[in-house]
Design a protein around this motif. Structure first.
Motif, mmCIF file in Angstrom:
data_model
loop_
_atom_site.group_PDB
_atom_site.id
_atom_site.type_symbol
_atom_site.label_atom_id
_atom_site.label_comp_id
_atom_site.label_asym_id
_atom_site.label_seq_id
_atom_site.Cartn_x
_atom_site.Cartn_y
_atom_site.Cartn_z
ATOM 1 N N ASP A 185 0.232 9.425 -18.584
ATOM 2 C CA ASP A 185 1.648 9.628 -18.590
ATOM 3 C C ASP A 185 2.459 9.760 -17.302
ATOM 4 N N ILE A 186 2.884 9.009 -16.516
ATOM 5 C CA ILE A 186 3.316 9.230 -15.162
ATOM 6 C C ILE A 186 4.977 8.789 -15.472
ATOM 7 N N ALA A 187 5.257 8.284 -16.619
ATOM 8 C CA ALA A 187 6.518 7.896 -16.676
ATOM 9 C C ALA A 187 7.493 8.863 -16.871
ATOM 10 N N LEU A 188 8.924 8.758 -16.445
ATOM 11 C CA LEU A 188 10.031 9.696 -16.486
ATOM 12 C C LEU A 188 10.430 9.480 -17.939
ATOM 13 N N ASP A 189 11.045 10.653 -18.342
ATOM 14 C CA ASP A 189 11.526 10.848 -19.560
ATOM 15 C C ASP A 189 12.693 9.683 -20.128
ATOM 16 N N SER A 190 13.187 8.800 -19.066
ATOM 17 C CA SER A 190 14.022 7.907 -19.535
ATOM 18 C C SER A 190 13.276 6.632 -20.223
ATOM 19 N N GLY A 248 3.983 10.118 -7.346
ATOM 20 C CA GLY A 248 5.104 10.381 -8.242
ATOM 21 C C GLY A 248 6.396 10.315 -7.502
ATOM 22 N N THR A 249 6.487 9.823 -6.322
ATOM 23 C CA THR A 249 7.777 9.631 -5.519
ATOM 24 C C THR A 249 8.285 8.363 -5.409
ATOM 25 N N GLY A 250 7.505 7.233 -6.282
ATOM 26 C CA GLY A 250 8.121 5.952 -6.213
ATOM 27 C C GLY A 250 8.921 5.512 -7.324
ATOM 28 N N PHE A 251 8.947 4.436 -7.638
ATOM 29 C CA PHE A 251 9.843 3.766 -8.738
ATOM 30 C C PHE A 251 9.570 4.327 -10.170
ATOM 31 N N ALA A 252 10.435 4.983 -10.893
ATOM 32 C CA ALA A 252 10.524 5.443 -12.229
ATOM 33 C C ALA A 252 9.033 6.033 -12.570
ATOM 34 N N SER A 253 8.749 6.847 -11.619
ATOM 35 C CA SER A 253 7.306 7.480 -11.924
ATOM 36 C C SER A 253 7.356 9.075 -11.563
ATOM 37 N N LYS A 254 6.262 9.864 -12.007
ATOM 38 C CA LYS A 254 6.113 11.178 -11.602
ATOM 39 C C LYS A 254 4.417 11.386 -11.609
ATOM 40 N N MET A 267 0.823 -1.162 0.102
ATOM 41 C CA MET A 267 -0.123 0.052 0.115
ATOM 42 C C MET A 267 0.821 1.429 -0.080
ATOM 43 N N ILE A 268 1.916 1.243 0.695
ATOM 44 C CA ILE A 268 2.948 2.473 0.779
ATOM 45 C C ILE A 268 3.451 2.601 -0.670
ATOM 46 N N LEU A 269 4.013 1.443 -1.073
ATOM 47 C CA LEU A 269 4.398 1.970 -2.480
ATOM 48 C C LEU A 269 3.468 2.174 -3.536
ATOM 49 N N THR A 270 2.277 1.593 -3.426
ATOM 50 C CA THR A 270 1.153 2.116 -4.447
ATOM 51 C C THR A 270 0.926 3.657 -3.907
ATOM 52 N N CYS A 271 0.816 4.101 -3.082
ATOM 53 C CA CYS A 271 0.503 5.474 -2.635
ATOM 54 C C CYS A 271 1.854 6.407 -3.139
ATOM 55 N N MET A 272 3.113 5.919 -3.048
ATOM 56 C CA MET A 272 4.376 6.473 -3.395
ATOM 57 C C MET A 272 4.305 6.775 -5.122
ATOM 58 N N GLN A 273 4.007 5.402 -5.829
ATOM 59 C CA GLN A 273 3.711 5.574 -7.378
ATOM 60 C C GLN A 273 2.620 6.836 -7.581
ATOM 61 N N GLU A 274 1.584 6.708 -7.087
ATOM 62 C CA GLU A 274 0.571 7.550 -7.153
ATOM 63 C C GLU A 274 0.869 9.056 -6.881
#
Length: 219
Positions: A157-162, A141-147, A132-139
């Motif tokens: 479009d929540i993906a980084l430019d990489s 934009g502070t999680g893994f490879a997301s904005k 749940m914490i990881l999901t909230c971080m992704q939402e």
């Protein structure tokens, strides 16, 4: 009278639904800045408007709702459903990640049983909190490879430019439509898997294929 195992299954499903409702909604701050008066009017050829249904709006919601918010929600739920359906295929095939799911409980990933509900019930409370914490971080934009989702970015479009970007408009439209359709199919698929198990048959093979073994009835 419900057994303790049944009540535990219901609790796991309720937790999963609560997590999906709270964590996969579009960010409130971004949505507040979008007026309902500027609702997107879909037409043939737009992303997500595909045969055989095309523009399917029997209730007339397009003219009264913020359709961008619904687009974002559909994309996110579709992505979550695709991961969920792949999970079902993996556990049914006997695939397990090496190592321990919980070292304190001496629980290995290989100990996790097959079955949608059985595999969910095997995850300790601490594991659910991490998910749940990881999901909230992704939402956020502070999680893994997301904005975070922003008003000036395309829906979903929540993906980084990489990440891979497509410059060709036709290729990009094809990829985005394929994702939308796969997400819709996955949402129906994972719902079907859950219903199959609730009915007491195998999630992927409800008619008993590949040996005919079916999990015990939950309800």
């Amino acid at each position: 009278k419900l057994s303790s195992k049944t009540m535990q299954s219901v609790a796991v499903v309720a937790l999963a639904l609560l997590e999906s409702v709270s964590a996969f909604q579009a960010p409130a701050a971004a949505m507040r800045s979008v007026s309902r008066a500027s609702a997107t009017m879909f037409s043939e050829g737009d992303l997500g408007v595909l045969p055989p249904l095309g523009v399917f709006d029997p209730l007339g919601l397009i003219e009264t709702r913020d359709m961008r918010r619904y687009e974002i929600m559909e994309i996110k739920h579709g992505r979550a459903a695709m991961l969920g359906f792949l999970h079902v295929i993996a556990i049914e095939a006997g695939i397990r990640v090496p190592g321990y799911l919980s070292t304190s409980q001496n629980l290995k990933f290989s100990d996790v049983p097959a079955g949608c509900f059985a595999s969910l019930e095997a995850v300790p409370t601490a594991g659910w909190l991490q998910i749940m914490i990881l999901t909230c971080m992704q939402e956020a934009g502070t999680g893994f490879a997301s904005k975070p989702q922003t008003d000036d970015a395309e829906a979903g479009d929540i993906a980084l430019d990489s990440w891979v970007r497509y410059d060709d408009p036709e290729v990009k439209a094809f990829k985005l439509n394929a994702e939308r359709q796969n997400g819709r199919a996955a949402m129906m698929g994972i719902t079907g898997c859950l219903i199959h198990e609730l009915l007491g048959v195998d999630a992927l093979y409800p008619t008993g294929g590949l040996g005919g073994a079916a999990p015990p009835t939950i309800f």
